[in-house]
Design an enzyme around this catalytic site. Structure first.
Site, short mmCIF file in Angstrom:
data_model
loop_
_atom_site.label_atom_id
_atom_site.label_comp_id
_atom_site.label_asym_id
_atom_site.label_seq_id
_atom_site.Cartn_x
_atom_site.Cartn_y
_atom_site.Cartn_z
N GLU A 85 37.76 34.44 34.44
CA GLU A 85 37.59 34.02 33.59
C GLU A 85 39.02 32.92 33.72
O GLU A 85 39.15 32.28 32.33
CB GLU A 85 37.10 34.02 31.65
CG GLU A 85 35.92 34.33 31.74
CD GLU A 85 34.94 33.31 31.90
OE1 GLU A 85 35.49 32.34 31.31
OE2 GLU A 85 33.86 33.64 31.97
N SER A 86 40.04 33.62 33.18
CA SER A 86 41.69 33.02 32.75
C SER A 86 42.78 33.57 33.85
O SER A 86 43.75 32.56 33.52
CB SER A 86 42.37 33.48 31.42
OG SER A 86 42.34 34.90 31.61
#
Length: 687
Positions: free
Chosen positions: A509-510
């Site tokens: 995700e990040s």
């Protein structure tokens, strides 16, 4: 049926003002001296005050004049007070801190304020080239106010290449039109670029400057982008001119993405009305076939097979394989894989499914050979192949030593000092900007050493981005950090999910950017929407301090692991389906299960209509294997993680059997599809 296409959500970074909350929980350097901690605390207090404007921050910043981040304090106060500033005060700051990032930011911000005031004399005194399209247009306004006559080639040609421009350019474009510079040829050239970029608003605004007949055609191009269903209906009454043919073909292609049956009906009528070029016909036929395929219509495989050779694209050839997989028509799978373009065939996905097809048709020896070859790669399909061939997972870790001389040089560089300090006080966006500027044009060895220094300070995303190709892919400890200070293992265990899976989600995700923010407003390490965070907090009786609290890693992980647990519960605990739901939304996954819920997990994943979600699931599942290995020294088999649809999944426990990991001599440096993040459909919790 129709194939809906989700918007992508590229990352944008949390605005500087929202970073105030991060200052209260900033990560510090593990080797920071007490006086450094004192300076950092003083800076955080002063910076929060400076962002409110005025000079009150100066009292809190006593003793910080030699601190490397001191220039950021005054710049923050000045930017807050832009409307009250005079040029002399700004020039004084720029003179004292030439070339610093906060000085560049102040220059941009104050130039925007001068343009708002229409103080063109002051504007010209501060303007520099290369400050962006809006200020470039403001500079042209300033020059026109001083009597300059626009010259298209010198003043506008570069801007004219852009499909869209900021509002600041409207007065300049109007002046260019009034001066006769925007000829129909030039207008159409920019309209063509806007069509390619899908910028319907640009087309509509330029259409007004065309002769009436041309203006009508341009407006219909804009309509084709904005409302293709209406455009297809109205096209039955359009003249058969080149521009109208272009608009009609565009409308059909756009409509096919939303409603394939309506596009089919429109094509049936419009191909008789318009003398489409062969290229236009091929594009429409390919688009119709492609989106019938993503709908898995009854005749979609036949349509893909029967596409003329010139109409075939990489996408239609790929989807011919996926539709055949959905039908488990193994002979058709082999035929479709053979029809792929040579460069497409290099993807390990097709080797895996070729082996699946050969095994299903009884060609065991050929299938085993393909599985064995693919199992030497540390990828999603390599791990699947290893499970089918009962082989250990092929992961070949490597390490990298530091270079003390380079490290000393970096730590003496003011730009790197600012980068590390900005990260330490909780301003990662500014830290990344200083990092990029300090390392611009540097050697590979220097960038690697900088990433090692950042990793030692808990700034993990720098190594993730730096070690992203070639032999560096084997630096698993740097590329897949455990980041224990975020309490991932503890929180995942409390939520009842596998910590390796939770780590994999955060990584996908990040890439460990704690301040990551998506276009859909998903935030933090695990990319939660504020509404989702609030709901999860209510569900579990956890504290909730608002959307900005999602930038705090501990809060984000606590809520993100609980939301993952909710997704898992909805899909019998299956992490692979929950991952798909985390990315595309659970409602969309339910729809896919209704349509193809009898498929084995690997085939179901391969037939997910959204490319972003297909790749996301593969990425997360591969990352889960790697993180499990990092945590335990072995790995739960991927086929155990990807339980059949409808079968209950039990997270691994103390007695779980894990596969060994080895480093075969023939192993390559390939790694799971990787990157900072992927553009994804609607954010977690949006469905």
């Amino acid at each position: 049926m129709h194939a809906a296409r989700p918007p992508s959500r590229p990352f944008r970074l949390v605005p500087r003002l929202a970073a105030l909350i991060l200052l209260l929980a900033a990560a510090g350097s593990s080797d920071a001296a007490p006086n450094a901690d004192t300076e950092r605390e003083a800076f955080k207090q002063a910076y929060a005050t400076a962002q409110l404007g005025g000079d009150a921050w100066r009292a809190q910043a006593r003793g910080l004049q030699q601190y490397v981040l001191y220039p950021y304090l005054e710049a923050a106060a000045l930017e807050h007070d832009l409307q009250q500033l005079d040029t002399a005060r700004v020039q004084d700051y720029l003179k004292r801190y030439p070339g610093l990032i906060p000085a560049d930011d102040l220059r941009r911000a104050y130039l925007g304020e001068l343009a708002r005031r229409q103080d063109w004399t002051g504007f010209m005194a501060l303007y520099r080239d290369g400050l962006g399209d809006a200020l470039a247009c403001d500079e042209l306004q300033a020059r026109m106010a001083q009597g300059h006559r626009l010259d298209f080639d010198k003043d506008l040609a570069a801007l004219w290449q852009k499909a869209s421009l900021p509002n600041a350019c409207e007065p300049v474009l109007q002046a260019a039109h009034d001066g006769g510079l925007l000829t129909p040829t030039r207008l159409w050239a920019r309209i063509d670029r806007a069509v390619a970029a899908g910028a319907g608003g640009t087309i509509a605004s330029l259409a007004a400057w065309l002769p009436p007949r041309d203006a009508t055609a341009a407006q219909r191009l804009a309509l084709a982008l904005r409302d293709p269903a209406t455009a297809v209906k109205e096209a039955m009454h359009w003249p058969d001119t080149p521009r109208h043919r272009e608009a009609a073909a565009l409308a059909l292609r756009r409509l096919a993405r939303r409603d394939t049956n309506a596009a089919d009906a429109g094509w049936l009528h419009l191909q008789r009305r318009f003398h489409f070029s062969q290229s236009q016909r091929d594009d429409v036929l390919a688009t119709l076939a492609l989106f019938h395929a993503t709908d898995f219509d009854e005749h979609s495989l036949q349509r893909l097979r029967e596409l003329p050779v010139d109409a075939q694209t990489d996408a239609t050839r790929e989807w011919r394989v996926r539709v055949a997989l959905a039908r488990q028509d193994w002979r058709a799978v082999l035929q479709a894989i053979d029809a792929l373009a040579p460069d497409q065939r290099q993807d390990g996905e097709w080797d895996y499914f070729k082996a699946r097809a050969l095994a299903a048709l009884g060609h065991t020896r050929q299938a085993d050979a393909l599985y064995a070859e693919l199992a030497s790669e540390p990828t999603y399909f390599g791990f699947l192949a290893a499970d089918r061939s009962n082989s250990p997972y092929a992961i070949c870790p490597d390490s990298i030593g530091d270079d003390p001389a380079i490290a000393r040089s970096l730590l003496a560089e003011p730009g790197m000092q600012r980068a590390f300090e900005l990260y330490a006080v909780g301003l990662p966006r500014d830290a990344r900007r200083e990092w990029a500027r300090a390392l611009a044009g540097s050697s590979v060895a220097t960038r690697r050493e900088a990433a090692l220094l950042a990793n030692q300070r808990g700034w993990y995303d720098r190594a993730v981005f730096t070690f992203s190709s070639g032999d560096a892919l084997r630096l698993y400890d740097l590329r897949f950090p455990l980041a224990r200070q975020d309490h991932m293992v503890e929180q995942a265990s409390q939520a009842g999910i596998d910590p390796a899976w939770a780590y994999a989600i955060a990584r996908a995700e990040s890439a460990w950017m704690s301040d990551a923010r998506s276009g859909a407003d998903a935030r933090g390490l695990m990319q939660l929407l504020p509404a989702t965070g609030a709901q999860v907090a209510r569900d579990y009786g956890l504290p909730w301090a608002g959307g900005d609290s999602l930038y705090d890693p501990t809060t984000n992980v606590q809520l993100g692991t609980r939301y993952l647990a909710q997704m898992a519960q909805r899909f019998n605990g299956a992490p692979w389906l929950a991952s798909a739901a985390y990315n595309a939304g659970p409602v969309k996954v339910d729809q896919w299960l209704d349509q193809r819920g009898t498929l084995p997990p690997d085939l179901f994943t391969a037939t997910i209509p959204y490319k972003e979600t297909r790749e996301y699931v593969a990425r997360v599942m591969a990352f889960s294997v790697i993180y499990d290995w990092r945590l335990t020294g072995r790995a739960v088999p991927l086929d155990a993680r990807m339980t059949p649809i409808g079968q209950a999944y039990v997270p691994p426990g103390p007695g779980t059997v894990r596969k060994p990991v080895s480093c075969p001599a023939t192993a390559t440096a390939e790694s799971p599809a990787d990157g900072a993040t992927v553009a994804t459909p609607p954010s977690p919790g949006s469905s």
